[in-house]
Scaffold this motif. Sequence first.
Motif, mmCIF file in Angstrom:
data_model
loop_
_atom_site.group_PDB
_atom_site.id
_atom_site.type_symbol
_atom_site.label_atom_id
_atom_site.label_comp_id
_atom_site.label_asym_id
_atom_site.label_seq_id
_atom_site.Cartn_x
_atom_site.Cartn_y
_atom_site.Cartn_z
ATOM 1 N N LYS A 106 0.828 -1.213 0.000
ATOM 2 C CA LYS A 106 0.000 0.000 0.000
ATOM 3 C C LYS A 106 0.858 1.257 0.000
ATOM 4 O O LYS A 106 0.537 2.240 -0.672
ATOM 5 C CB LYS A 106 -0.942 -0.012 1.202
ATOM 6 N N GLU A 110 0.600 4.018 -2.988
ATOM 7 C CA GLU A 110 0.285 5.422 -2.667
ATOM 8 C C GLU A 110 1.395 6.356 -3.142
ATOM 9 O O GLU A 110 1.119 7.440 -3.672
ATOM 10 C CB GLU A 110 0.070 5.569 -1.157
ATOM 11 N N GLN A 113 1.180 6.612 -6.972
ATOM 12 C CA GLN A 113 0.053 7.451 -7.375
ATOM 13 C C GLN A 113 0.363 8.928 -7.170
ATOM 14 O O GLN A 113 0.026 9.765 -8.014
ATOM 15 C CB GLN A 113 -1.193 7.064 -6.588
ATOM 16 N N SER A 114 1.029 9.246 -6.063
ATOM 17 C CA SER A 114 1.349 10.653 -5.781
ATOM 18 C C SER A 114 2.319 11.234 -6.794
ATOM 19 O O SER A 114 2.377 12.453 -6.989
ATOM 20 C CB SER A 114 1.933 10.783 -4.365
#
Length: 345
Positions: A106, A110, A113-114
Amino acid sequence: MTLHCAFIGFGKSTTRYHLPYVLNRKNSWHVAHIFRRSAKPEEQHPQYSHIHFTSDLNDVFDDPKVKLVIVCTHADSHFDYAKRALEAGKNVLVEKPFTPTMTEAKVLFELAQSKGLTVTPYQNRRFDSCFLTAKKVIESGKLGEIVEIESHFDYYRPVVETKPGLPQDGSFYGLGVHTMDQIISLFGRPDHVAYDIRSLRNHANPDDTFEAQLFYGNLKAIVKTSHLVKIDYPKFIVHGTKGSYLKYGIDQQETSLKANIMPGEPGFAADDSIGQLEYVNEEGVTVREAVKPETGDYGRVYDALYETIVNGRPNYVKESEVLTNLEILERGFEQASPATVTLAK
């Protein structure tokens, strides 16, 4: 357009399961760097003459041309290397298992994606010939509603050296991560999972035998591995309301690679095995078909990533599929086997 990539690690994973396919895709991929801790004689092979070998990771991370970093190291370092590559602005492909835990996965998703990047596991066995053939049969609808599918990945290797380790060093993480991914790619997230995970050959070692049963309403999907199978099971057995499919023999890419027959060469992954399909058609007549194998190609992982990086196509493995797989792997060791767990929706 040719994309530059770089490898972290220069062991069997890199040389056998990645480089042969990347080097066969010169129009789309160029291997710029390979990071390894110390020099190896294999570097002198003529096919690697254009590659820069280095023991300095900054050569990989600081090269603006490198768009993809492939992590092919031991599982306990996957998270750290992938995180550092993402922080350096690189897309990342990670060998199996992606990470030992869902929590680490995860964090990587994350972070990616950022930064508008892609991070993904190397689920090359989505492109096994035997799996692609079973998938085609299932999706044809000839079997009706699927009620049971069984997938085997077995060996006969009765003697094993003592090599203690963590769960990620065992067969469930090493092979179950592939066979469960195939099931998850077909049917999604199961409702329940039943486990039987054991170490039979050497109790000091991580597991070498497992059976996981994934339940989806009326459907039960079984994935099994053992190193004590002298007579082969079928690779795939599929039963539906209208018929059954049975296939002996696994994809032959690995066999060819071990024999130094490379992708694109004559005879690579040659497979003359035939699957058996028997079903009742709409007229109520029993039909028997011999099913020729589909063509397997692990390089399709790189084709898919090229489309994702260059053209913005969705990643070939969904984030939810990765997390479901890791949750099943991780929860298999929360209690003694045999056990059953319910997955939250």
